[in-house]
Design an enzyme around this catalytic site. Sequence first.
Site, mmCIF file in Angstrom:
data_model
loop_
_atom_site.group_PDB
_atom_site.id
_atom_site.type_symbol
_atom_site.label_atom_id
_atom_site.label_comp_id
_atom_site.label_asym_id
_atom_site.label_seq_id
_atom_site.Cartn_x
_atom_site.Cartn_y
_atom_site.Cartn_z
ATOM 1 N N PRO A 10 -1.259 3.500 6.578
ATOM 2 C CA PRO A 10 -0.081 4.057 6.328
ATOM 3 C C PRO A 10 0.116 5.262 5.190
ATOM 4 O O PRO A 10 -0.267 5.084 4.028
ATOM 5 C CB PRO A 10 1.399 3.407 6.117
ATOM 6 C CG PRO A 10 1.055 1.986 5.390
ATOM 7 C CD PRO A 10 -0.455 1.897 5.938
ATOM 8 N N GLU A 96 -11.694 -4.202 -0.032
ATOM 9 C CA GLU A 96 -10.214 -3.623 0.018
ATOM 10 C C GLU A 96 -10.455 -2.524 -1.047
ATOM 11 O O GLU A 96 -10.872 -2.522 -2.007
ATOM 12 C CB GLU A 96 -9.237 -4.589 -0.795
ATOM 13 C CG GLU A 96 -7.969 -4.037 -1.113
ATOM 14 C CD GLU A 96 -7.011 -4.893 -1.726
ATOM 15 O OE1 GLU A 96 -6.189 -4.474 -2.527
ATOM 16 O OE2 GLU A 96 -7.190 -6.375 -1.625
ATOM 17 N N HIS A 98 -8.621 1.274 -2.904
ATOM 18 C CA HIS A 98 -7.322 2.061 -3.193
ATOM 19 C C HIS A 98 -8.034 3.379 -3.832
ATOM 20 O O HIS A 98 -8.977 3.249 -4.728
ATOM 21 C CB HIS A 98 -6.501 1.226 -3.859
ATOM 22 C CG HIS A 98 -6.000 -0.103 -3.249
ATOM 23 N ND1 HIS A 98 -5.140 0.201 -2.184
ATOM 24 C CD2 HIS A 98 -6.214 -1.219 -3.428
ATOM 25 C CE1 HIS A 98 -4.686 -1.003 -2.033
ATOM 26 N NE2 HIS A 98 -5.541 -1.967 -2.494
ATOM 27 N N ARG A 105 0.466 1.285 -11.330
ATOM 28 C CA ARG A 105 1.651 2.014 -10.808
ATOM 29 C C ARG A 105 2.598 0.934 -10.863
ATOM 30 O O ARG A 105 2.757 0.146 -11.362
ATOM 31 C CB ARG A 105 1.134 2.592 -9.458
ATOM 32 C CG ARG A 105 0.362 3.455 -9.381
ATOM 33 C CD ARG A 105 -0.253 3.989 -8.343
ATOM 34 N NE ARG A 105 0.935 4.705 -7.540
ATOM 35 C CZ ARG A 105 0.635 4.703 -6.253
ATOM 36 N NH1 ARG A 105 -0.306 4.653 -5.504
ATOM 37 N NH2 ARG A 105 1.840 5.607 -5.541
#
Length: 138
Positions: A10, A96, A98, A105
Site C-alpha cells: 500500500p 523483505e 523497506h 520510525r
Amino acid sequence: MKKLIIINGPNLNLLGKREPEIYGSNSFEDIFKGLQKKYNEVELYYFQSNIEGELINKLHEVGFSYDGIILNAAAYTHTSVGIGDAVKGIETPVIEVHISNVHSREDFRHVSYIAGGAKGVITGFGIQSYELAIQSFL
C-alpha cells in the site's frame, strides 16, 4: 535466466509524490525501468497493490515458479498475519525490503509479520534496498 518479481504494498504507488524526504522524488515505475536496464540478465517483473488480499494472491501465484520475490509490503508488514502466512506457505524465497529504516520510525513499525518467513530483510537503504535484494539472488 533468473525470474524475480518485486511486489509492493500500500501507498508505494505514490512514490515520487508521497513524503519525498523519506521516499525520494522518483516514481516506482521510473525506478523499476532503471532496475530492468541495470539488471538485464534477470527477468524482472513488478506488481503493486493497496489491497492485502491481492498481495496474498500474487504471492500464491508466483510463489512456486519464480526464483525470488522482493516484497515491500509497506504498512502491511506490521499488521498482516495473512501476508506473513503466505510467505511461509510458498517455496520461492522472499526478501523483505523497506525503503526507510523502519527501526528509526514509530514503535509499531519495529514488528514484522513477514521477517520470520523471509530469506532476509533489507531496510533503510532507500531505493538501493531493491538493488541489494536483487543482488542477493544473483
